[in-house]
Design an enzyme around this catalytic site. Sequence first.
Site, PDB file in Angstrom:
ATOM      1  N   GLY A  22       0.825  -1.200   0.000  1.00  0.00           N
ATOM      2  CA  GLY A  22       0.000   0.000   0.000  1.00  0.00           C
ATOM      3  C   GLY A  22       0.856   1.247   0.000  1.00  0.00           C
ATOM      4  O   GLY A  22       2.071   1.189   0.220  1.00  0.00           O
ATOM      5  N   LEU A  23       0.227   2.382  -0.235  1.00  0.00           N
ATOM      6  CA  LEU A  23       0.918   3.661  -0.143  1.00  0.00           C
ATOM      7  C   LEU A  23       0.671   4.254   1.234  1.00  0.00           C
ATOM      8  O   LEU A  23      -0.480   4.439   1.644  1.00  0.00           O
ATOM      9  CB  LEU A  23       0.415   4.640  -1.207  1.00  0.00           C
ATOM     10  CG  LEU A  23       1.061   6.040  -1.115  1.00  0.00           C
ATOM     11  CD1 LEU A  23       2.477   6.010  -1.689  1.00  0.00           C
ATOM     12  CD2 LEU A  23       0.218   7.089  -1.837  1.00  0.00           C
ATOM     13  N   ASP A  49      -2.954   3.957   3.087  1.00  0.00           N
ATOM     14  CA  ASP A  49      -2.916   4.011   4.545  1.00  0.00           C
ATOM     15  C   ASP A  49      -2.721   5.450   5.010  1.00  0.00           C
ATOM     16  O   ASP A  49      -1.756   6.113   4.624  1.00  0.00           O
ATOM     17  CB  ASP A  49      -1.762   3.159   5.077  1.00  0.00           C
ATOM     18  CG  ASP A  49      -1.545   3.376   6.567  1.00  0.00           C
ATOM     19  OD1 ASP A  49      -2.310   2.798   7.359  1.00  0.00           O
ATOM     20  OD2 ASP A  49      -0.622   4.132   6.940  1.00  0.00           O
ATOM     21  N   TYR A  54      -2.308  12.217  10.999  1.00  0.00           N
ATOM     22  CA  TYR A  54      -1.455  12.688   9.897  1.00  0.00           C
ATOM     23  C   TYR A  54      -1.992  14.006   9.328  1.00  0.00           C
ATOM     24  O   TYR A  54      -1.307  14.669   8.558  1.00  0.00           O
ATOM     25  CB  TYR A  54      -1.408  11.663   8.762  1.00  0.00           C
ATOM     26  CG  TYR A  54      -0.816  10.325   9.119  1.00  0.00           C
ATOM     27  CD1 TYR A  54      -0.165  10.091  10.337  1.00  0.00           C
ATOM     28  CD2 TYR A  54      -0.911   9.255   8.225  1.00  0.00           C
ATOM     29  CE1 TYR A  54       0.363   8.860  10.642  1.00  0.00           C
ATOM     30  CE2 TYR A  54      -0.378   8.013   8.526  1.00  0.00           C
ATOM     31  CZ  TYR A  54       0.245   7.820   9.736  1.00  0.00           C
ATOM     32  OH  TYR A  54       0.769   6.589  10.039  1.00  0.00           O
ATOM     33  N   LYS A  79      -6.524   5.488  11.050  1.00  0.00           N
ATOM     34  CA  LYS A  79      -6.279   5.194  12.465  1.00  0.00           C
ATOM     35  C   LYS A  79      -6.907   6.250  13.362  1.00  0.00           C
ATOM     36  O   LYS A  79      -6.932   7.435  13.010  1.00  0.00           O
ATOM     37  CB  LYS A  79      -4.763   5.141  12.744  1.00  0.00           C
ATOM     38  CG  LYS A  79      -3.985   4.253  11.784  1.00  0.00           C
ATOM     39  CD  LYS A  79      -2.490   4.364  12.005  1.00  0.00           C
ATOM     40  CE  LYS A  79      -1.742   3.771  10.821  1.00  0.00           C
ATOM     41  NZ  LYS A  79      -1.810   4.624   9.618  1.00  0.00           N
ATOM     42  N   HIS A 112      -4.221   3.820  16.991  1.00  0.00           N
ATOM     43  CA  HIS A 112      -2.881   4.261  16.581  1.00  0.00           C
ATOM     44  C   HIS A 112      -1.786   3.881  17.573  1.00  0.00           C
ATOM     45  O   HIS A 112      -0.642   3.637  17.186  1.00  0.00           O
ATOM     46  CB  HIS A 112      -2.891   5.782  16.391  1.00  0.00           C
ATOM     47  CG  HIS A 112      -1.884   6.270  15.403  1.00  0.00           C
ATOM     48  ND1 HIS A 112      -2.135   7.288  14.519  1.00  0.00           N
ATOM     49  CD2 HIS A 112      -0.622   5.890  15.144  1.00  0.00           C
ATOM     50  CE1 HIS A 112      -1.072   7.500  13.767  1.00  0.00           C
ATOM     51  NE2 HIS A 112      -0.137   6.664  14.135  1.00  0.00           N
TER      52      HIS A 112
END
Length: 300
Positions: A22-23, A49, A54, A79, A112
């Site tokens: 995945g990226l 992801d 983020y 997450k 997370h």
Amino acid sequence: MNDPQQNSTFTLNNGVTIPVLGLGVFQSPAEETAAAVETALQTGYRHIDTAAAYFNEREAGEGLRRSGVDRSEVFVETKIWVSDYGYNETLHAFEKSTRKLGVDQLDLLLLHQPVPERFDTTVAAYKALERLYADGKVRAIGVSNFMPHHLSGLVERTDVVPAVNQVELHPYFTQPDVQKANAEHGVLTQAWSPIGGITFYWDQDGTGRSTLKDPTVQSIAQAHGKTPAQVLLRWHLQHGRSAIPKSTTPSRIAENFDVFDFSLSSDELAALDALDTGVRGGPDPNVTSPERFEVVIPED
């Protein structure tokens, strides 16, 4: 040992399939994330992801829409951050994330961090994930950065065994005890910093050592006519681990996906395994960090 081919998947412990590669968009600037996701999906990736912490979920969703790839073909993973832990809080965090991503259902939702100093709150958050899973709002649930004692403690107090545990994992830090515990519980190990990028900006002895410059990695790469990064990703896949390399550079995004046309020998895999230093590059999940709870995940 697995030998994944292009576009192949691993099967999670609940029967859901997840693309092997995945990226990742950790530390991807928001203004670059949409283009990176769009490029990755057009390159052939089918797994993205991200995470609430983020602060680029909205842009990841924008990249998905801009790519022209149908939502049903893409595995979307995010997450819950620790400041949103707790049963009702986590249910609300799901709403925040899906609203930003522009999706109705998540393919995989993780906690997370284990937050051992407030583990009762972590358990309550996971029970909210179980509710979302039971209601069909998420297809699979899991955790991130859980050490073996965190994982066993969670499993003892909940009903649904996590499908995935995403942890720091690269040749310089392989966490064999974590991989073993995951396997014993039927949990897929997913590697963040799979190429060892975290060693680029943090090194215990200050030498700035990089996995990509490691002589063993470079020698194996030369033998296969591949780049060091491609060798490291192949190492993960052949060991049966999911990997989520991060890049915003189109050429590197494509390079990281071009890992399905060669195989490493058992000796080469063993040589890469032997590079483990046991030294963690990222934060220690066992260390109390009260400032984590000060991070507020915005509504929009």
